[in-house]
Design a protein around this motif. Structure first.
Motif, short mmCIF file in Angstrom:
data_model
loop_
_atom_site.label_atom_id
_atom_site.label_comp_id
_atom_site.label_asym_id
_atom_site.label_seq_id
_atom_site.Cartn_x
_atom_site.Cartn_y
_atom_site.Cartn_z
N GLU A 60 1.13 -1.18 0.02
CA GLU A 60 0.04 0.13 0.03
C GLU A 60 0.49 1.17 -0.37
O GLU A 60 1.69 1.09 1.08
CB GLU A 60 -1.53 -0.14 1.04
CG GLU A 60 -1.96 0.83 1.49
CD GLU A 60 -2.50 1.62 2.33
OE1 GLU A 60 -2.99 2.47 2.93
OE2 GLU A 60 -2.21 0.80 3.62
N GLU A 61 0.90 2.20 -1.04
CA GLU A 61 1.26 3.35 -0.93
C GLU A 61 0.38 4.64 -0.31
O GLU A 61 -0.83 4.65 -0.88
CB GLU A 61 1.67 3.48 -2.29
CG GLU A 61 2.97 4.95 -3.08
CD GLU A 61 2.49 5.47 -4.07
OE1 GLU A 61 3.42 6.69 -4.18
OE2 GLU A 61 2.08 4.57 -4.98
N VAL A 62 1.45 5.77 0.65
CA VAL A 62 0.84 6.56 1.19
C VAL A 62 1.35 7.70 0.57
O VAL A 62 2.38 8.02 1.01
CB VAL A 62 0.50 6.32 2.55
CG1 VAL A 62 -0.19 7.54 3.39
CG2 VAL A 62 -0.03 5.30 2.64
N PRO A 63 0.78 8.43 -0.31
CA PRO A 63 1.51 9.10 -1.20
C PRO A 63 1.85 10.68 0.25
O PRO A 63 0.18 10.95 1.16
CB PRO A 63 0.26 9.98 -2.48
CG PRO A 63 -0.75 8.66 -2.17
CD PRO A 63 0.01 8.10 -0.85
N GLN A 64 2.27 11.57 -0.27
CA GLN A 64 2.30 13.12 0.59
C GLN A 64 0.84 13.48 0.90
O GLN A 64 0.77 14.38 1.35
CB GLN A 64 4.15 13.80 0.64
CG GLN A 64 3.99 14.99 1.59
CD GLN A 64 5.34 15.51 0.76
OE1 GLN A 64 5.61 15.60 0.32
NE2 GLN A 64 5.43 16.10 1.47
#
Length: 112
Positions: A2-6
């Motif tokens: 899972e990627e959490v963008p800034q």
């Protein structure tokens, strides 16, 4: 994965000059970014989460269990869960770093 963008993470000024950003959280841990202005302090508090951190820039003075610890850029630290602690930036430059919490601290009271 899972990627959490800034852009998906909100920075909150939790007390004057102390900014926290809740970043990614998994099943066993979570991570947050902190920025503390010169002269600003995180008041004494405790939480059940073990807290492991890394200072990227600046110097932070902690009070943990009645003892004082000075942690500078490149240093890391561990605060046991349930231990009362506080932190203060006593220098002229901001402090930035990363904290990891286990179990995950996905709903800290400062988000309210």
């Amino acid at each position: 994965m899972e990627e959490v963008p800034q852009a998906a993470s909100e920075t909150v000024e939790v007390v004057d000059g102390v900014y926290l950003t809740q970043l990614a959280a998994g099943e066993a841990m979570s991570v947050q970014h902190f920025h503390i202005d010169p002269g600003a302090a995180v008041p004494e508090h405790s939480h059940p989460h073990e807290q492991v951190g890394f200072v990227v820039k600046g110097t932070l003075t902690f009070r943990v269990g009645g003892e004082t610890f000075v942690v500078g850029a490149g240093d890391s630290y561990v605060i046991p869960g349930g231990e009362t602690h506080s932190a203060e930036n006593r220098r002229d430059d901001p402090v930035t770093g990363i904290d990891v919490f286990s179990p995950p601290r996905t709903d800290p009271d400062w988000l309210d």
